[in-house]
Scaffold this motif. Structure first.
Motif, PDB file in Angstrom:
ATOM      1  N   LEU A 110     -30.489  19.878 -32.650  1.00  0.00           N
ATOM      2  CA  LEU A 110     -31.682  20.784 -32.271  1.00  0.00           C
ATOM      3  C   LEU A 110     -32.492  19.504 -31.232  1.00  0.00           C
ATOM      4  O   LEU A 110     -32.561  18.484 -31.908  1.00  0.00           O
ATOM      5  CB  LEU A 110     -32.524  21.294 -33.221  1.00  0.00           C
ATOM      6  CG  LEU A 110     -33.608  22.303 -32.980  1.00  0.00           C
ATOM      7  CD1 LEU A 110     -33.056  23.368 -32.040  1.00  0.00           C
ATOM      8  CD2 LEU A 110     -34.500  22.517 -34.062  1.00  0.00           C
ATOM      9  N   GLU A 111     -32.510  19.844 -30.013  1.00  0.00           N
ATOM     10  CA  GLU A 111     -33.409  19.084 -29.260  1.00  0.00           C
ATOM     11  C   GLU A 111     -34.696  19.753 -28.695  1.00  0.00           C
ATOM     12  O   GLU A 111     -34.423  20.943 -28.169  1.00  0.00           O
ATOM     13  CB  GLU A 111     -32.669  18.413 -28.096  1.00  0.00           C
ATOM     14  CG  GLU A 111     -31.591  17.630 -28.733  1.00  0.00           C
ATOM     15  CD  GLU A 111     -30.824  16.886 -27.425  1.00  0.00           C
ATOM     16  OE1 GLU A 111     -31.141  17.313 -26.193  1.00  0.00           O
ATOM     17  OE2 GLU A 111     -30.044  16.033 -27.723  1.00  0.00           O
ATOM     18  N   PHE A 112     -35.931  19.315 -28.710  1.00  0.00           N
ATOM     19  CA  PHE A 112     -36.839  19.839 -27.806  1.00  0.00           C
ATOM     20  C   PHE A 112     -37.429  18.973 -26.584  1.00  0.00           C
ATOM     21  O   PHE A 112     -37.384  17.619 -26.788  1.00  0.00           O
ATOM     22  CB  PHE A 112     -38.213  19.673 -28.930  1.00  0.00           C
ATOM     23  CG  PHE A 112     -38.067  20.266 -29.956  1.00  0.00           C
ATOM     24  CD1 PHE A 112     -37.069  21.324 -30.117  1.00  0.00           C
ATOM     25  CD2 PHE A 112     -38.867  20.124 -31.323  1.00  0.00           C
ATOM     26  CE1 PHE A 112     -37.127  22.122 -31.415  1.00  0.00           C
ATOM     27  CE2 PHE A 112     -38.750  20.812 -32.434  1.00  0.00           C
ATOM     28  CZ  PHE A 112     -37.854  21.831 -32.524  1.00  0.00           C
ATOM     29  N   LEU A 113     -37.118  19.577 -25.578  1.00  0.00           N
ATOM     30  CA  LEU A 113     -37.258  18.869 -24.226  1.00  0.00           C
ATOM     31  C   LEU A 113     -38.565  19.131 -23.686  1.00  0.00           C
ATOM     32  O   LEU A 113     -39.184  20.150 -23.346  1.00  0.00           O
ATOM     33  CB  LEU A 113     -36.091  19.338 -23.486  1.00  0.00           C
ATOM     34  CG  LEU A 113     -35.990  18.952 -21.894  1.00  0.00           C
ATOM     35  CD1 LEU A 113     -35.976  17.231 -21.838  1.00  0.00           C
ATOM     36  CD2 LEU A 113     -35.021  19.541 -20.967  1.00  0.00           C
ATOM     37  N   ASN A 114     -39.118  18.111 -23.332  1.00  0.00           N
ATOM     38  CA  ASN A 114     -40.626  18.060 -22.865  1.00  0.00           C
ATOM     39  C   ASN A 114     -40.571  17.269 -21.446  1.00  0.00           C
ATOM     40  O   ASN A 114     -40.315  16.193 -21.482  1.00  0.00           O
ATOM     41  CB  ASN A 114     -41.639  17.597 -23.636  1.00  0.00           C
ATOM     42  CG  ASN A 114     -43.048  17.448 -23.114  1.00  0.00           C
ATOM     43  OD1 ASN A 114     -43.689  16.255 -22.627  1.00  0.00           O
ATOM     44  ND2 ASN A 114     -43.639  18.727 -22.961  1.00  0.00           N
ATOM     45  N   ILE A 172     -38.064  13.124 -23.764  1.00  0.00           N
ATOM     46  CA  ILE A 172     -39.331  13.308 -22.838  1.00  0.00           C
ATOM     47  C   ILE A 172     -38.594  12.649 -21.526  1.00  0.00           C
ATOM     48  O   ILE A 172     -38.022  11.710 -21.578  1.00  0.00           O
ATOM     49  CB  ILE A 172     -40.334  12.280 -23.155  1.00  0.00           C
ATOM     50  CG1 ILE A 172     -40.785  12.596 -24.774  1.00  0.00           C
ATOM     51  CG2 ILE A 172     -41.473  12.341 -22.381  1.00  0.00           C
ATOM     52  CD1 ILE A 172     -41.565  13.682 -24.925  1.00  0.00           C
ATOM     53  N   MET A 173     -38.905  13.440 -20.415  1.00  0.00           N
ATOM     54  CA  MET A 173     -38.522  13.188 -19.190  1.00  0.00           C
ATOM     55  C   MET A 173     -39.688  13.322 -18.284  1.00  0.00           C
ATOM     56  O   MET A 173     -40.705  13.999 -18.489  1.00  0.00           O
ATOM     57  CB  MET A 173     -37.534  14.230 -18.973  1.00  0.00           C
ATOM     58  CG  MET A 173     -36.203  14.210 -19.891  1.00  0.00           C
ATOM     59  SD  MET A 173     -34.837  15.102 -19.315  1.00  0.00           S
ATOM     60  CE  MET A 173     -34.135  13.930 -17.880  1.00  0.00           C
ATOM     61  N   LYS A 174     -39.627  12.821 -16.827  1.00  0.00           N
ATOM     62  CA  LYS A 174     -40.377  12.957 -15.754  1.00  0.00           C
ATOM     63  C   LYS A 174     -39.795  13.573 -14.697  1.00  0.00           C
ATOM     64  O   LYS A 174     -38.572  13.344 -14.559  1.00  0.00           O
ATOM     65  CB  LYS A 174     -40.813  11.443 -15.446  1.00  0.00           C
ATOM     66  CG  LYS A 174     -41.326  10.825 -16.693  1.00  0.00           C
ATOM     67  CD  LYS A 174     -41.486   9.321 -16.208  1.00  0.00           C
ATOM     68  CE  LYS A 174     -41.717   8.490 -17.561  1.00  0.00           C
ATOM     69  NZ  LYS A 174     -41.520   7.035 -17.105  1.00  0.00           N
TER      70      LYS A 174
END
Length: 324
Positions: free
Chosen positions: A186-190, A264-266
């Motif tokens: 499970l991954e949460f992508l913000n 966390i990505m931009k």
């Protein structure tokens, strides 16, 4: 998950949804209803020119047409769904707007999930256009869209794109259940939207962004969400490794847990980054149709359809009803 609805236009291109029915029957021991909406103008328009005598639509045309399509729907089910005992109703309606019929049936049938193929046959817009967009945005029931048959062994990573809003975090309990059932990661992508000069090709600045601080803030927000909405019975346990933590669900005297990773990505536009990341890393994407900040740009309005078009992986969308 006890009852599932699968709308189909009876084309071979809708095989993905029907062929995936057995997977959900096996995983959740559920019943599957099949639905076909007869587009009035398409099926009847050409015939009226040849009829030449007055006919009563309700007595002469509709019953025979519905019965014919119900038989075809049953034949279609025999070809694609092996577990005959778990087949529920064969629902056939006639409507100028197929999405309205589907939404009415979803509400009336109290389904736990709707499964739709991402592309249809002759009525492609029925499954891959404004109708699909309406169903995703208006359905109170989670909607799974897919272009290929799902297999349990292929669902290894589930990604939940979410921002700091309650609505986006409300997709996590469903993702938890799916991860448990499929034995998936499970991954949460913000995605942090970077605002810069409105000039094509200019790279966003990274000044002032502390990814560890964003991660800490996101995890704190997640803990606060489950504290405020205690009906979910979830809690977040800090992990020993950065960006890796555990989600715990309390069910009566039992506890279930799934480890999750926060990514966390931009990006200048959040939806582009999310689509690219999910296409490369996800086997199933679960997200809310309501969010705030950058995520809302991906999930609301016309870009919802664009995301479905570009997202190559199965996608479940939910419309939260949070009473906060």
């Amino acid at each position: 998950m006890k009852r599932i609805l699968i709308p189909t236009d009876l084309s071979e291109k809708t095989n993905a949804a029907l062929a995936s029915a057995d997977l959900f029957i096996e995983m959740f021991d559920c019943t599957v209803d099949l639905m076909h909406v007869i587009p009035l103008s398409k099926y009847l328009g050409d015939s009226f020119d040849k009829i030449g005598v007055p006919l009563n639509m309700n007595q002469d045309i509709y019953p025979k047409l519905i019965e014919s399509q119900r038989k075809e729907l049953s034949t279609f089910a025999n070809e694609h769904i092996k577990d005959k005992e778990r087949r529920g109703e064969y629902i056939v309606t006639i409507d100028r707007k197929p999405s309205d019929s589907i939404l009415n049936q979803i509400k009336k049938g109290k389904y736990d999930l709707v499964i739709m193929s991402a592309r249809g046959g002759h009525y492609a817009d029925f499954f891959h256009g404004s109708a699909t967009d309406k169903i995703i945005r208006r359905s109170e029931t989670p909607v799974l869209t897919l272009s290929e048959t799902m297999f349990v062994e292929k669902i290894n990573t589930i990604v939940v794109p979410c921002d700091f809003s309650n609505n986006s975090l409300a997709a996590i309990p469903l993702a938890f259940d799916m991860a448990n059932k499929f034995g998936a990661k499970l991954e949460f992508l913000n995605v942090i939207e970077m605002y810069t000069h409105d000039i094509h090709g200019v790279e966003p600045t990274t000044m002032g962004i502390d990814e560890k601080a964003v991660y800490g803030g996101f995890k704190g927000r997640l803990k606060s969400f489950f504290s405020n909405f205690d009906e979910y019975d979830f809690e977040v346990k800090d992990g020993e490794k950065l960006y890796h933590d555990t989600l715990i669900h309390k069910n009566d005297s039992n506890e279930e847990s799934v480890e999750f990773k926060t990514v966390i990505m931009k990006s200048i536009a959040a939806h582009h980054e999310i689509v690219d990341y999910c296409n490369e890393n996800a086997d199933l994407v679960i997200m809310s149709t309501h969010g705030r900040t950058g995520l809302s740009r991906m999930l609301l309005g016309s870009t919802t359809e664009q995301v479905i078009q570009h997202l190559e992986k199965p996608q479940i969308t939910i419309k939260p009803d949070l009473k906060d």
